[in-house]
Design a protein around this motif. Structure first.
Motif, short mmCIF file in Angstrom:
data_model
loop_
_atom_site.label_atom_id
_atom_site.label_comp_id
_atom_site.label_asym_id
_atom_site.label_seq_id
_atom_site.Cartn_x
_atom_site.Cartn_y
_atom_site.Cartn_z
N GLN A 45 -4.58 -2.26 -0.75
CA GLN A 45 -5.21 -3.22 0.18
C GLN A 45 -5.51 -2.52 1.72
N TYR A 46 -4.46 -1.39 2.01
CA TYR A 46 -4.80 -0.88 3.18
C TYR A 46 -4.72 0.87 2.66
N LEU A 74 0.13 7.90 3.29
CA LEU A 74 0.53 7.94 1.86
C LEU A 74 -0.32 8.55 0.82
N GLU A 94 -0.83 -3.91 -12.06
CA GLU A 94 -1.29 -4.58 -11.01
C GLU A 94 -0.67 -6.07 -11.21
N ASP A 95 0.20 -6.31 -10.02
CA ASP A 95 0.83 -7.88 -10.25
C ASP A 95 0.14 -9.04 -9.98
N MET A 122 4.13 3.24 -5.22
CA MET A 122 3.84 4.38 -4.85
C MET A 122 4.89 5.42 -5.55
N GLU A 148 -3.76 4.60 4.10
CA GLU A 148 -2.80 5.16 4.74
C GLU A 148 -3.07 6.56 4.55
N PRO A 173 9.85 -5.59 -7.45
CA PRO A 173 10.10 -6.99 -6.79
C PRO A 173 10.14 -7.10 -5.20
N THR A 174 10.18 -5.88 -4.50
CA THR A 174 10.01 -5.92 -3.21
C THR A 174 8.69 -5.80 -2.48
N HIS A 175 7.77 -5.34 -3.45
CA HIS A 175 6.48 -5.07 -2.68
C HIS A 175 6.34 -4.12 -1.58
N SER A 176 7.25 -3.29 -1.63
CA SER A 176 7.19 -2.20 -0.66
C SER A 176 6.68 -0.88 -0.95
N ASP A 177 7.46 -0.12 -1.61
CA ASP A 177 6.87 1.29 -2.28
C ASP A 177 7.31 1.50 -3.59
N ASP A 194 -1.08 -0.19 -8.70
CA ASP A 194 -1.12 -0.94 -7.43
C ASP A 194 0.12 -0.40 -6.64
N ILE A 195 -0.39 -0.05 -5.58
CA ILE A 195 0.72 0.90 -4.45
C ILE A 195 2.01 -0.28 -4.20
N ARG A 196 1.68 -1.62 -4.02
CA ARG A 196 2.72 -2.39 -3.98
C ARG A 196 2.96 -3.38 -5.11
#
Lengths: 214, 598
Positions: A84-85, A90, A7-8, A64, A87, A57-61, A52-54
């Motif tokens: 946080q969301y 996902l 978790e960042d 996951m 989906e 470095p890019t906080h995208s995937d 944490d899913i994000r």
């Protein structure tokens, strides 16, 4: 019970460590990146990884992808994904093969401490934890000629809790009824939906999810 | 491009027309030469070289020389008179007199015979020169000049050597020694050299036509080129003479016929704007019909008989030339190797347009001038059209940039909220909960903490909605298909979803498609009274198609409904198209096509 956390957000990571520690879980490692997570798991596979899913470095995937990799390479390590969301797509990616030892929860659920710790324990022991929003999204999904409409309100409640990954005992506690009663509801639900009964509790979750998703 | 750098129409070398007296004098001289040539009663030496280089019966030869002399001189004069800017006319006149001089070998006067023999091999070289210099009268490259210089040297220089070696009979004034065998060797060398020149010229002509790209001014150049076959025949004829083989009669006559008709063809080629007068008249009529701007180019191309003609319009605000679609056009600088020539059309000292055309048109300045004048208003219309297109392109580009910048900014905001406020609130929730658990003995404080926790949770929910509205992070992170599944699951009606993209799309497109589907589904929920819907997203031929179909009541209004208008704006900003079919009672079909580059 050994736990690693990826978790960042420092605040959240430390909160989680404290929370799990206070509830008798052993946080053996925590990190901020997917790479570090994979190294932690490789060095000493825990019972469960909370991811944490994000992640940087890019906080995208990144988170996951790390979760999916752990699922594929370490089947004995439970993976609980936090986001946080919520989906549906996902969640379904994560649970595509099986729901055993897998969870997908909204981050807010952490504050419902007892429920959250129970979910972590469940995933660590091969059960599942699926966010209520996923389940209610699936349940609210409109279908032509919907067999769900044949369920009684009580059966619906049971179905919803069951789909979240709770055990019969957990459902019974939640609804304040006996485990015997839960079992009766479950077999009635499976009957009405035309699903085959049998198999363990976690297999049953996947069956229900797949049914709801279709 | 500054105006000063624009190549301007070449027109400075307009040589003054030859004086009427010069023309008449030359015409008379030509006719006299022709008459004299015909009158020479071929006093052919039965001996000597004439027998070997047997080219035909004396009478035919006499008539042929007369005709060639007269036709080249007269055609050259006409060309010179009407085309003073071209050196081709004078060149033809020189050729005419050159042929006449070569015919003097048939006389018995020592002086004339000698002169005739000095130039007797000149005509083939002159023909080659003509073909290579058509239509400007100039040789276009140093290579060509060198080729012809060698040929002239072989024809005249070696001739002088040969004549010194004798063997030409009693009239040769230049004979120094009598060495007919040596003379014969020199003659053969000459014939071979000239043949090679003719074939070389032919190769140059073929290559030039190849490199000209699109067929330029097809009919006339083809006509001229077909006469170049005469060069081959000359070569064959000369080689056969050099090898001592009998000249093949058919080839001989065909050569004479070709070379005899050639001056007329050259003249037609040069003067074809006489024929073009009618095409200008047609152009005027056509332009009065107010053709659509793209048709103006075709009309001008027809009038100038240059199918490769291109039109460029000057846009003063952009400071450059553009095509009819508003795309920038670079004008080629004029030069000997320029593939295209440029003629600027200016009005009242301001640029209007430029014609990019076959360089051969430079020799018809009147035609260019009258076509440009006739096209005036139509060109002005075309210029406005091009300007509009250029402005639209500019607008489209800036709109796309704005959309992209907006999206970047929204994404940044979502990220800030996600990594900042949202995380802190979640941590705060957890903190409050732990605090609450620690307060075993104070129910009032626990209740207030619980209340605070609910407030924070509500804030978090609201913040989450705001953040998702700013940017659907799941699209960027996990792709369109994953993101659309949630939309389909939460749709107000059962939805069948099909996504076939074969990979990720540019983010701008993915996000646009996501919102397109989200808003379409929201519209279906609000207005359509549908019982089911299908969503199909696919990539076909570099385009992404998004189709949302419902079985509702239809009758959706693209103009009034701001929802649909908003969707159309979103699609058009990405240079796509949105179409909606919504017959009353027949459901609604919405189809968007977005270009996706690959």
């Amino acid at each position: 019970m050994r736990v690693v956390i990826a978790e960042d957000s420092v605040l959240l990571r430390e909160g989680l460590e404290r929370l799990l520690g206070e509830h008798g879980l052993d946080v053996v490692g925590s990190c901020q990146t997917a790479q570090d997570l994979l190294r932690l798991v490789r060095n000493g596979p825990p019972d469960v990884a909370i991811v944490d899913i994000r992640l940087p470095p890019t906080h995208s995937d990144e988170g996951m992808r790390a979760a999916l990799e752990i699922r594929a390479r370490y089947p004995d390590v439970g993976v609980l994904v936090l986001s946080q969301y919520v989906e549906l797509g996902l969640a379904m990616q994560l649970l595509a093969e099986s729901t055993e030892g897998a969870g997908y929860l909204l981050k807010d659920r952490i504050s419902d401490v007892h429920d959250f710790v129970a979910a972590v324990r469940r995933v660590a022991t091969g059960g599942s934890a699926i966010d209520p929003i996923i389940v209610s999204t699936l349940l609210s999904k409109r279908r032509a000629d919907d067999p769900l409409s044949r369920l009684t309100p009580r059966e619906r409640d049971v179905l919803e809790l069951m789909a979240q990954g709770r055990s019969n005992q957990g459902v019974a506690d939640r609804l304040v009824i006996t485990v015997r009663a839960v079992e009766k509801y479950v077999s009635s639900i499976f009957d009405k939906l035309g699903l085959p009964t049998g198999g363990g509790e976690s297999r049953r979750v996947l069956a229900v999810l797949l049914y709801l998703r279709s | 491009m500054p105006a000063s750098a624009v190549p301007t129409a070449e027109g400075t070398d307009d040589t003054a027309a030859p004086s009427r007296w010069v023309i008449w004098a030359l015409a008379l001289a030509g006719l006299a030469a022709g008459a004299y040539s015909a009158s020479i009663d071929a006093a052919v030496d039965p001996t000597g070289e004439q027998a070997e280089a047997d080219v035909g019966e004396p009478l035919v030869i006499a008539v042929l020389f007369a005709w060639l002399t007269v036709s080249y001189v007269l055609c050259g004069l006409i060309a010179w008179w009407y085309r003073p800017a071209s050196r081709f006319g004078p060149l033809m006149i020189v050729v005419g007199f050159g042929i006449f001089s070569a015919g003097l070998t048939r006389t018995t006067s020592d002086v004339l015979f000698t002169i005739g023999h000095v130039v007797d091999l000149l005509p083939p070289v002159l023909f080659a020169h003509l073909f290579l210099a058509f239509p400007t009268g100039r040789l276009q490259s140093g290579r060509l000049r060198a080729l012809l210089a060698v040929a002239y040297l072989a024809a005249i220089g070696l001739d002088l050597v040969r004549m010194m070696l004798g063997g030409l009979g009693p009239h040769n004034l230049l004979e120094v020694v009598a060495a007919p065998d040596a003379a014969r060797v020199v003659l053969r060398a000459q014939l071979v050299a000239i043949s090679v020149t003719c074939l070389g010229a032919l190769v140059v002509l073929v290559l030039r036509r190849r490199s000209a790209g699109p067929p330029l001014r097809r009919t006339l150049t083809a006509l001229i080129a077909s006469f170049a076959i005469g060069l081959v025949m000359i070569a064959v004829l000369l080689v056969s003479v050099a090898l001592g083989a009998p000249a093949i009669a058919q080839i001989r006559w065909a050569t004479f016929a070709t070379l005899g008709v050639a001056p007329v063809a050259f003249l037609i080629g040069l003067l074809n704007d006489r024929l073009a007068r009618s095409s200008v008249a047609e152009l005027v009529l056509e332009l009065q019909g107010d053709p659509a701007p793209p048709d103006v180019r075709d009309a001008l191309g027809r009038a100038l008989r240059d199918p490769s003609l291109e039109l460029a319009y000057w846009l003063p605000d952009f400071g450059r030339y553009v095509d009819i679609e508003g795309r920038p056009v670079e004008l080629e600088r004029p030069g000997p190797d320029a593939v295209r020539a440029t003629t600027l059309i200016d009005r009242d000292g301001a640029h209007v347009a430029a014609l990019l055309h076959d360089p051969a048109l430079k020799d018809e300045p009147e035609l260019l001038g009258s076509v440009a004048a006739a096209a005036g208003i139509a060109l002005e219309n075309g210029r406005l059209h091009a300007e509009l297109r250029a402005r639209l392109d500019e607008l489209r580009g800036s709109r796309a940039r704005i959309v992209e910048a907006g999206q970047r900014e929204r994404k940044r905001l979502e990220r800030d909220l996600h990594d900042g406020a949202q995380q802190r609130l979640v941590a705060l929730l957890l903190e409050l909960k732990l605090l609450e658990e620690g307060l075993q003995g104070d129910p009032a404080a626990r209740a207030r903490l619980d209340q605070a926790r609910r407030e924070v949770a509500t804030s978090l929910d609201e913040l989450r909605d705001v953040a998702r509205g700013l940017h659907p992070a799941v699209v960027s992170g996990h792709g369109l298909e994953v993101a659309l599944e949630q939309l389909a699951a939460r749709a107000p009606v059962p939805v069948r979803l099909s996504v076939e993209l074969g990979g990720r799309l540019p983010e701008l497109l993915e996000v646009a498609t996501f919102y397109l589907v989200a808003e379409s589904l929201a519209n279906i929920g609000k207005h359509a009274a549908a019982s089911s819907a299908t969503i199909e997203v696919a990539r076909v031929d570099g385009r992404v198609t998004v189709e949302v179909v419902d079985d509702g009541i239809g009758g959706a209004d693209t103009e009034r409904g701001s929802g649909l208008r908003g969707l159309a704006d979103r699609v058009e900003a990405l240079d796509g198209r949105l179409r909606v079919w919504s017959p009353s009672g027949g459901g609604t079909r919405l189809r968007a096509e977005l270009p996706c580059g690959s």
